[in-house]
Design a protein around this motif. Structure first.
Motif, PDB file in Angstrom:
ATOM      1  N   PHE A 199       0.910  -0.981   0.043  1.00  0.00           N
ATOM      2  CA  PHE A 199       0.054   0.119   0.007  1.00  0.00           C
ATOM      3  C   PHE A 199       0.875   1.379   0.002  1.00  0.00           C
ATOM      4  O   PHE A 199       1.963   1.201   0.772  1.00  0.00           O
ATOM      5  CB  PHE A 199      -0.691  -0.060   1.436  1.00  0.00           C
ATOM      6  N   GLY A 200       0.676   2.218  -0.734  1.00  0.00           N
ATOM      7  CA  GLY A 200       1.036   3.483  -0.717  1.00  0.00           C
ATOM      8  C   GLY A 200      -0.082   4.665  -0.433  1.00  0.00           C
ATOM      9  O   GLY A 200      -1.212   4.395  -1.076  1.00  0.00           O
ATOM     10  N   PHE A 201       0.164   5.737   0.179  1.00  0.00           N
ATOM     11  CA  PHE A 201      -0.675   6.920   0.372  1.00  0.00           C
ATOM     12  C   PHE A 201      -0.019   8.227  -0.298  1.00  0.00           C
ATOM     13  O   PHE A 201       1.149   8.480  -0.037  1.00  0.00           O
ATOM     14  CB  PHE A 201      -0.953   6.893   1.653  1.00  0.00           C
ATOM     15  N   ILE A 202      -1.033   8.793  -0.801  1.00  0.00           N
ATOM     16  CA  ILE A 202      -0.520  10.120  -1.429  1.00  0.00           C
ATOM     17  C   ILE A 202      -1.668  11.156  -0.689  1.00  0.00           C
ATOM     18  O   ILE A 202      -3.032  11.111  -0.627  1.00  0.00           O
ATOM     19  CB  ILE A 202      -0.836  10.297  -2.772  1.00  0.00           C
ATOM     20  N   VAL A 203      -1.452  11.815   0.179  1.00  0.00           N
ATOM     21  CA  VAL A 203      -2.220  12.883   1.081  1.00  0.00           C
ATOM     22  C   VAL A 203      -1.560  14.220   0.723  1.00  0.00           C
ATOM     23  O   VAL A 203      -0.329  14.543   1.281  1.00  0.00           O
ATOM     24  CB  VAL A 203      -2.180  12.434   2.598  1.00  0.00           C
ATOM     25  N   THR A 204      -2.114  15.092  -0.364  1.00  0.00           N
ATOM     26  CA  THR A 204      -1.479  16.261  -0.525  1.00  0.00           C
ATOM     27  C   THR A 204      -1.850  17.500   0.598  1.00  0.00           C
ATOM     28  O   THR A 204      -2.570  17.432   1.406  1.00  0.00           O
ATOM     29  CB  THR A 204      -1.885  16.747  -1.773  1.00  0.00           C
ATOM     30  N   LYS A 205      -1.393  18.674   0.290  1.00  0.00           N
ATOM     31  CA  LYS A 205      -1.570  19.866   1.190  1.00  0.00           C
ATOM     32  C   LYS A 205      -3.164  20.350   0.954  1.00  0.00           C
ATOM     33  O   LYS A 205      -3.621  20.950   1.704  1.00  0.00           O
ATOM     34  CB  LYS A 205      -0.817  20.858   0.808  1.00  0.00           C
ATOM     35  N   ALA A 206      -3.837  19.863  -0.147  1.00  0.00           N
ATOM     36  CA  ALA A 206      -5.197  20.072  -0.240  1.00  0.00           C
ATOM     37  C   ALA A 206      -5.982  19.571   0.717  1.00  0.00           C
ATOM     38  O   ALA A 206      -7.013  19.862   1.018  1.00  0.00           O
ATOM     39  CB  ALA A 206      -5.404  19.821  -1.525  1.00  0.00           C
ATOM     40  N   VAL A 207      -5.561  18.425   1.367  1.00  0.00           N
ATOM     41  CA  VAL A 207      -6.369  18.040   2.459  1.00  0.00           C
ATOM     42  C   VAL A 207      -6.330  18.643   3.887  1.00  0.00           C
ATOM     43  O   VAL A 207      -7.215  18.638   4.462  1.00  0.00           O
ATOM     44  CB  VAL A 207      -5.660  16.412   2.670  1.00  0.00           C
ATOM     45  N   GLY A 208      -5.093  19.249   3.838  1.00  0.00           N
ATOM     46  CA  GLY A 208      -5.114  20.263   5.210  1.00  0.00           C
ATOM     47  C   GLY A 208      -3.575  20.433   5.633  1.00  0.00           C
ATOM     48  O   GLY A 208      -2.709  20.193   4.698  1.00  0.00           O
ATOM     49  N   GLY A 209      -3.447  20.972   6.873  1.00  0.00           N
ATOM     50  CA  GLY A 209      -2.017  21.071   7.280  1.00  0.00           C
ATOM     51  C   GLY A 209      -1.537  19.806   7.468  1.00  0.00           C
ATOM     52  O   GLY A 209      -1.828  18.884   7.471  1.00  0.00           O
ATOM     53  N   ALA A 210      -0.241  19.653   8.101  1.00  0.00           N
ATOM     54  CA  ALA A 210       0.527  18.663   8.342  1.00  0.00           C
ATOM     55  C   ALA A 210      -0.012  17.815   9.491  1.00  0.00           C
ATOM     56  O   ALA A 210       0.118  16.677   9.220  1.00  0.00           O
ATOM     57  CB  ALA A 210       2.121  19.157   8.804  1.00  0.00           C
ATOM     58  N   VAL A 211      -0.587  18.344  10.247  1.00  0.00           N
ATOM     59  CA  VAL A 211      -1.190  17.604  11.671  1.00  0.00           C
ATOM     60  C   VAL A 211      -2.429  16.746  10.885  1.00  0.00           C
ATOM     61  O   VAL A 211      -2.573  15.624  11.209  1.00  0.00           O
ATOM     62  CB  VAL A 211      -1.676  18.418  12.729  1.00  0.00           C
ATOM     63  N   VAL A 212      -3.311  17.352  10.039  1.00  0.00           N
ATOM     64  CA  VAL A 212      -4.445  16.719   9.562  1.00  0.00           C
ATOM     65  C   VAL A 212      -3.943  15.772   8.446  1.00  0.00           C
ATOM     66  O   VAL A 212      -4.501  14.591   8.291  1.00  0.00           O
ATOM     67  CB  VAL A 212      -5.237  18.004   8.819  1.00  0.00           C
ATOM     68  N   ARG A 213      -2.939  16.205   7.666  1.00  0.00           N
ATOM     69  CA  ARG A 213      -2.557  15.122   6.572  1.00  0.00           C
ATOM     70  C   ARG A 213      -1.963  14.015   7.445  1.00  0.00           C
ATOM     71  O   ARG A 213      -2.191  12.755   6.882  1.00  0.00           O
ATOM     72  CB  ARG A 213      -1.498  15.820   5.879  1.00  0.00           C
ATOM     73  N   ARG A 270      -2.920  12.681  10.181  1.00  0.00           N
ATOM     74  CA  ARG A 270      -3.885  12.156  10.712  1.00  0.00           C
ATOM     75  C   ARG A 270      -4.416  10.943   9.853  1.00  0.00           C
ATOM     76  O   ARG A 270      -4.969  10.054  10.086  1.00  0.00           O
ATOM     77  CB  ARG A 270      -4.731  13.017  11.507  1.00  0.00           C
ATOM     78  N   VAL A 271      -4.809  11.649   8.461  1.00  0.00           N
ATOM     79  CA  VAL A 271      -5.394  10.902   7.745  1.00  0.00           C
ATOM     80  C   VAL A 271      -4.596   9.775   7.279  1.00  0.00           C
ATOM     81  O   VAL A 271      -5.116   8.695   6.987  1.00  0.00           O
ATOM     82  CB  VAL A 271      -5.825  11.870   6.254  1.00  0.00           C
ATOM     83  N   ARG A 272      -3.383  10.147   7.002  1.00  0.00           N
ATOM     84  CA  ARG A 272      -2.468   9.050   6.594  1.00  0.00           C
ATOM     85  C   ARG A 272      -2.484   7.940   7.711  1.00  0.00           C
ATOM     86  O   ARG A 272      -2.494   6.453   7.256  1.00  0.00           O
ATOM     87  CB  ARG A 272      -0.970   9.660   6.449  1.00  0.00           C
ATOM     88  N   ARG A 273      -2.403   8.211   9.043  1.00  0.00           N
ATOM     89  CA  ARG A 273      -2.381   7.183  10.021  1.00  0.00           C
ATOM     90  C   ARG A 273      -3.750   6.474   9.980  1.00  0.00           C
ATOM     91  O   ARG A 273      -3.901   5.114   9.911  1.00  0.00           O
ATOM     92  CB  ARG A 273      -2.454   7.897  11.483  1.00  0.00           C
ATOM     93  N   ALA A 292     -12.135  15.730   1.449  1.00  0.00           N
ATOM     94  CA  ALA A 292     -12.973  15.421   2.244  1.00  0.00           C
ATOM     95  C   ALA A 292     -12.744  14.267   3.258  1.00  0.00           C
ATOM     96  O   ALA A 292     -13.275  14.237   4.239  1.00  0.00           O
ATOM     97  CB  ALA A 292     -14.209  14.822   1.418  1.00  0.00           C
ATOM     98  N   SER A 293     -11.476  13.669   3.003  1.00  0.00           N
ATOM     99  CA  SER A 293     -10.930  12.749   3.738  1.00  0.00           C
ATOM    100  C   SER A 293     -10.652  13.091   5.170  1.00  0.00           C
ATOM    101  O   SER A 293     -10.568  12.610   6.340  1.00  0.00           O
ATOM    102  CB  SER A 293      -9.884  11.782   3.367  1.00  0.00           C
ATOM    103  N   ALA A 294     -10.175  14.663   5.420  1.00  0.00           N
ATOM    104  CA  ALA A 294      -9.886  15.149   6.654  1.00  0.00           C
ATOM    105  C   ALA A 294     -11.163  15.028   7.560  1.00  0.00           C
ATOM    106  O   ALA A 294     -10.905  14.839   8.707  1.00  0.00           O
ATOM    107  CB  ALA A 294      -9.438  16.570   6.350  1.00  0.00           C
ATOM    108  N   GLU A 295     -12.293  15.213   7.130  1.00  0.00           N
ATOM    109  CA  GLU A 295     -13.454  15.179   8.074  1.00  0.00           C
ATOM    110  C   GLU A 295     -14.124  13.805   8.225  1.00  0.00           C
ATOM    111  O   GLU A 295     -15.066  13.526   8.913  1.00  0.00           O
ATOM    112  CB  GLU A 295     -14.532  16.164   7.743  1.00  0.00           C
ATOM    113  N   ALA A 296     -13.722  13.056   7.381  1.00  0.00           N
ATOM    114  CA  ALA A 296     -14.174  11.400   7.492  1.00  0.00           C
ATOM    115  C   ALA A 296     -14.046  10.590   8.610  1.00  0.00           C
ATOM    116  O   ALA A 296     -12.790  10.772   9.107  1.00  0.00           O
ATOM    117  CB  ALA A 296     -13.981  10.675   6.170  1.00  0.00           C
TER     118      ALA A 296
END
Length: 112
Positions: free
Chosen positions: A43-57, A59-62, A88-92
């Motif tokens: 598995f690989g994950f791409i979480v860009t700055k569009a998702v949010g700041g570093a803390v949010v990104r 958390r989404v990656r985890r 939208a994954s930041a609030e999911a």
């Protein structure tokens, strides 16, 4: 935590999977899947700055990592998966992300 053998780490692999893989879009993620034969699934994950700041990104990656770890036994071997998180994954919730990934992987398995 995903073992090292279950992670996509090379940029060339990310590019190849994203370009050649079967694609499934969900509300919070986009999955790209390539069958690789008998190698362990990765598995690989791409979480860009569009998702949010570093803390949010992070958390989404985890959350994505945890969802994939729980789905790893059901997936089996021979698949490389890249998951792109949408803003939208930041609030999911975690359960929502897990169910979307499971549905996406299931739909790709049915198409193959």
């Amino acid at each position: 935590m995903l073992a090292r053998s279950n992670r996509v780490t090379d940029a060339r692999d990310f590019r190849a999977i994203s370009r050649k893989g079967r694609r499934v879009s969900n509300e919070h993620t986009i999955l790209h899947v390539v069958s690789t034969g008998s190698a362990p699934s990765r598995f690989g994950f791409i979480v860009t700055k569009a998702v949010g700041g570093a803390v949010v990104r992070n958390r989404v990656r985890r959350r994505l990592r945890a969802a994939c770890y729980s789905l790893l036994p059901a997936l089996g071997v021979g698949n490389d998966v890249v998951i792109r998180a949408l803003p939208a994954s930041a609030e999911a919730e975690w359960s929502t992300l897990q169910s979307e990934i499971a549905r996406g992987l299931g739909s790709i398995a049915r198409r193959s």
